[in-house]
Design a protein around this motif. Structure first.
Motif, mmCIF file in Angstrom:
data_model
loop_
_atom_site.group_PDB
_atom_site.id
_atom_site.type_symbol
_atom_site.label_atom_id
_atom_site.label_comp_id
_atom_site.label_asym_id
_atom_site.label_seq_id
_atom_site.Cartn_x
_atom_site.Cartn_y
_atom_site.Cartn_z
ATOM 1 N N GLY A 73 0.785 -1.233 0.000
ATOM 2 C CA GLY A 73 0.000 0.000 0.000
ATOM 3 C C GLY A 73 0.818 1.285 0.000
ATOM 4 N N ALA A 74 2.158 1.193 -0.005
ATOM 5 C CA ALA A 74 2.962 2.423 0.021
ATOM 6 C C ALA A 74 3.939 2.419 -1.152
ATOM 7 C CB ALA A 74 3.731 2.506 1.336
ATOM 8 N N TRP A 75 4.292 3.620 -1.615
ATOM 9 C CA TRP A 75 5.254 3.729 -2.725
ATOM 10 C C TRP A 75 6.664 3.466 -2.222
ATOM 11 C CZ3 TRP A 75 4.306 3.592 -7.694
ATOM 12 C CH2 TRP A 75 3.020 3.943 -8.138
ATOM 13 N N LEU A 76 7.378 2.611 -2.956
ATOM 14 C CA LEU A 76 8.729 2.229 -2.558
ATOM 15 C C LEU A 76 9.682 2.478 -3.733
ATOM 16 C CD1 LEU A 76 10.411 0.511 -0.411
ATOM 17 C CD2 LEU A 76 9.880 -1.444 -1.878
ATOM 18 N N PRO A 77 10.639 3.429 -3.580
ATOM 19 C CA PRO A 77 11.607 3.648 -4.677
ATOM 20 C C PRO A 77 12.548 2.453 -4.777
ATOM 21 C CG PRO A 77 11.687 5.419 -3.021
ATOM 22 C CD PRO A 77 10.877 4.307 -2.433
ATOM 23 N N LEU A 78 12.881 2.052 -5.994
ATOM 24 C CA LEU A 78 13.748 0.881 -6.176
ATOM 25 C C LEU A 78 15.152 1.302 -6.569
ATOM 26 C CD1 LEU A 78 11.702 -1.766 -8.179
ATOM 27 C CD2 LEU A 78 11.941 -1.501 -5.723
ATOM 28 N N THR A 79 16.119 0.559 -6.069
ATOM 29 C CA THR A 79 17.499 0.731 -6.523
ATOM 30 C C THR A 79 17.872 -0.531 -7.277
ATOM 31 O OG1 THR A 79 17.960 2.059 -4.605
ATOM 32 C CG2 THR A 79 19.853 1.188 -5.759
ATOM 33 N N PHE A 80 18.286 -0.344 -8.505
ATOM 34 C CA PHE A 80 18.619 -1.501 -9.344
ATOM 35 C C PHE A 80 20.008 -2.019 -9.026
ATOM 36 C CE2 PHE A 80 15.113 -0.165 -11.699
ATOM 37 C CZ PHE A 80 14.845 -1.055 -12.704
ATOM 38 N N LEU A 81 20.186 -3.323 -9.118
ATOM 39 C CA LEU A 81 21.527 -3.887 -9.095
ATOM 40 C C LEU A 81 22.126 -3.581 -10.462
ATOM 41 C CD1 LEU A 81 20.676 -7.412 -7.665
ATOM 42 C CD2 LEU A 81 21.744 -5.508 -6.439
ATOM 43 N N PRO A 82 23.427 -3.242 -10.514
ATOM 44 C CA PRO A 82 24.008 -2.931 -11.827
ATOM 45 C C PRO A 82 23.812 -4.094 -12.797
ATOM 46 C CG PRO A 82 25.571 -2.504 -10.047
ATOM 47 C CD PRO A 82 24.380 -3.138 -9.415
ATOM 48 N N HIS A 83 23.431 -3.788 -14.005
ATOM 49 C CA HIS A 83 23.240 -4.745 -15.106
ATOM 50 C C HIS A 83 22.115 -5.747 -14.875
ATOM 51 C CE1 HIS A 83 26.889 -2.944 -16.462
ATOM 52 N NE2 HIS A 83 27.586 -3.462 -15.463
ATOM 53 N N ALA A 84 21.339 -5.565 -13.817
ATOM 54 C CA ALA A 84 20.236 -6.517 -13.578
ATOM 55 C C ALA A 84 19.019 -6.109 -14.394
ATOM 56 C CB ALA A 84 19.887 -6.535 -12.100
ATOM 57 N N LEU A 85 18.239 -7.099 -14.788
ATOM 58 C CA LEU A 85 16.959 -6.827 -15.443
ATOM 59 C C LEU A 85 15.873 -6.916 -14.372
ATOM 60 C CD1 LEU A 85 17.387 -9.105 -18.585
ATOM 61 C CD2 LEU A 85 17.593 -6.618 -18.523
ATOM 62 N N VAL A 86 14.832 -6.149 -14.551
ATOM 63 C CA VAL A 86 13.699 -6.232 -13.618
ATOM 64 C C VAL A 86 12.571 -6.975 -14.320
ATOM 65 C CG1 VAL A 86 11.903 -4.865 -12.480
ATOM 66 C CG2 VAL A 86 14.271 -4.143 -12.367
ATOM 67 N N VAL A 87 11.968 -7.932 -13.628
ATOM 68 C CA VAL A 87 10.830 -8.654 -14.207
ATOM 69 C C VAL A 87 9.573 -8.254 -13.440
ATOM 70 C CG1 VAL A 87 9.845 -10.923 -14.718
ATOM 71 C CG2 VAL A 87 12.325 -10.596 -14.851
ATOM 72 N N SER A 97 -3.630 -16.357 -13.001
ATOM 73 C CA SER A 97 -3.438 -17.034 -11.711
ATOM 74 C C SER A 97 -4.635 -16.816 -10.790
ATOM 75 C CB SER A 97 -2.170 -16.523 -11.033
ATOM 76 O OG SER A 97 -2.332 -15.174 -10.623
ATOM 77 N N ASN A 98 -5.673 -16.199 -11.318
ATOM 78 C CA ASN A 98 -6.883 -15.880 -10.551
ATOM 79 C C ASN A 98 -6.544 -15.083 -9.283
ATOM 80 O OD1 ASN A 98 -9.699 -15.916 -10.518
ATOM 81 N ND2 ASN A 98 -9.755 -17.618 -9.065
ATOM 82 N N GLY A 99 -5.570 -14.191 -9.427
ATOM 83 C CA GLY A 99 -5.271 -13.253 -8.345
ATOM 84 C C GLY A 99 -4.144 -13.687 -7.429
ATOM 85 N N LEU A 100 -3.558 -14.852 -7.705
ATOM 86 C CA LEU A 100 -2.479 -15.321 -6.824
ATOM 87 C C LEU A 100 -1.207 -14.488 -7.013
ATOM 88 C CD1 LEU A 100 -3.107 -17.704 -4.983
ATOM 89 C CD2 LEU A 100 -1.400 -18.982 -6.259
ATOM 90 N N TYR A 101 -0.829 -14.292 -8.261
ATOM 91 C CA TYR A 101 0.251 -13.338 -8.538
ATOM 92 C C TYR A 101 -0.401 -11.968 -8.639
ATOM 93 C CZ TYR A 101 3.633 -16.969 -9.942
ATOM 94 O OH TYR A 101 4.508 -18.015 -9.958
ATOM 95 N N LYS A 102 0.279 -10.960 -8.153
ATOM 96 C CA LYS A 102 -0.266 -9.604 -8.215
ATOM 97 C C LYS A 102 0.533 -8.783 -9.211
ATOM 98 C CE LYS A 102 -3.107 -10.144 -4.720
ATOM 99 N NZ LYS A 102 -4.345 -10.768 -5.145
ATOM 100 N N SER A 103 -0.172 -8.151 -10.143
ATOM 101 C CA SER A 103 0.552 -7.274 -11.068
ATOM 102 C C SER A 103 0.976 -6.036 -10.278
ATOM 103 C CB SER A 103 -0.314 -6.900 -12.269
ATOM 104 O OG SER A 103 -1.287 -5.959 -11.921
ATOM 105 N N VAL A 104 2.174 -5.596 -10.548
ATOM 106 C CA VAL A 104 2.740 -4.544 -9.703
ATOM 107 C C VAL A 104 2.423 -3.155 -10.249
ATOM 108 C CG1 VAL A 104 5.023 -4.640 -10.840
ATOM 109 C CG2 VAL A 104 4.855 -3.822 -8.510
ATOM 110 N N GLU A 105 1.899 -2.297 -9.374
ATOM 111 C CA GLU A 105 1.662 -0.909 -9.783
ATOM 112 C C GLU A 105 2.990 -0.166 -9.644
ATOM 113 O OE1 GLU A 105 -1.581 1.024 -7.783
ATOM 114 O OE2 GLU A 105 -1.302 2.858 -8.935
#
Ligand SMILES: O=C(O)CCC(=O)C(=O)O
Ligand SMILES: [Fe+2]
Length: 181
Positions: A73-87, A97-105
């Motif tokens: 419920g709160a905004w969280l700034p992300l720090t990327f690992l160098p050269h990492a991809l985000v999925v 998944s009928n709601g089991l996985y949550k799409s990320v806002e």
């Protein structure tokens, strides 16, 4: 699509079916350039949204942060690992998944000094596939929380909507009577 298949397997739905649905699926790329701005708080960047995709793979090309996600419920700034991809989990995976996985806002803020470049790869089912909860995981114990529709219609509906929060997913939801909310 191996990754989607493995995520499906974790749900105990048929991984092969999901891989088939993603095979020859619609893939798209969005390249976003965020120029620096000395007053980043006055700039929109990318507005809060969830991706309509199955999954999204993000490459922050020049390593400048700015991505934020909603966590608990709160905004969280992300720090990327160098050269990492985000999925990112997208709306289609949440529906499947009928709601089991949550799409990320998520949203993106611009940087005050540095330009930022990001490339997003969006992986989706084929146009003749159906978007809906996997049929082997829904039943009386786990009633479907989302409608079903053809991928082509899903894409048309998505582009007719404003990219705003999780509105695309809300549109797919069904209430307990099977009516659209
Ligand atoms: O710039 C980013 O890191 C994310 C971009 C994004 O969310 C999108 O293209 O859907
Ligand atoms: Fe996104």
């Amino acid at each position: 699509m191996k990754l989607m298949g493995l995520m499906a397997k974790a749900l105990q739905t048929e991984a092969k079916k999901v891989e088939e649905m993603m095979d020859d699926g619609m893939q798209s790329v969005r390249i976003t350039y965020y120029p620096p701005c000395p007053r980043p708080e006055l700039v929109v960047g990318i507005t809060p949204h969830s991706d309509a995709s199955g999954i999204t793979i993000l490459n922050q090309v020049n390593g400048v942060d700015g991505l934020k996600i909603v966590k608990d419920g709160a905004w969280l700034p992300l720090t990327f690992l160098p050269h990492a991809l985000v999925v990112n989990v997208g709306d289609i995976l949440e529906v499947l998944s009928n709601g089991l996985y949550k799409s990320v806002e998520h949203s993106v803020a611009v940087n005050s000094e540095k330009e930022r470049i990001a490339v997003g790869f969006f992986f989706n089912p084929r146009f003749d596939a159906e978007v809906g909860p996997a049929t082997d995981i829904v039943g009386p114990e786990n009633p479907p929380k989302f409608k079903r529709k053809g991928m082509e219609q899903y894409v048309k509906d998505y582009f007719a909507m404003k990219m705003e929060g999780r509105s695309n997913l809300e549109h797919m939801k069904i209430d307990n009577d099977g009516c659209r909310q």
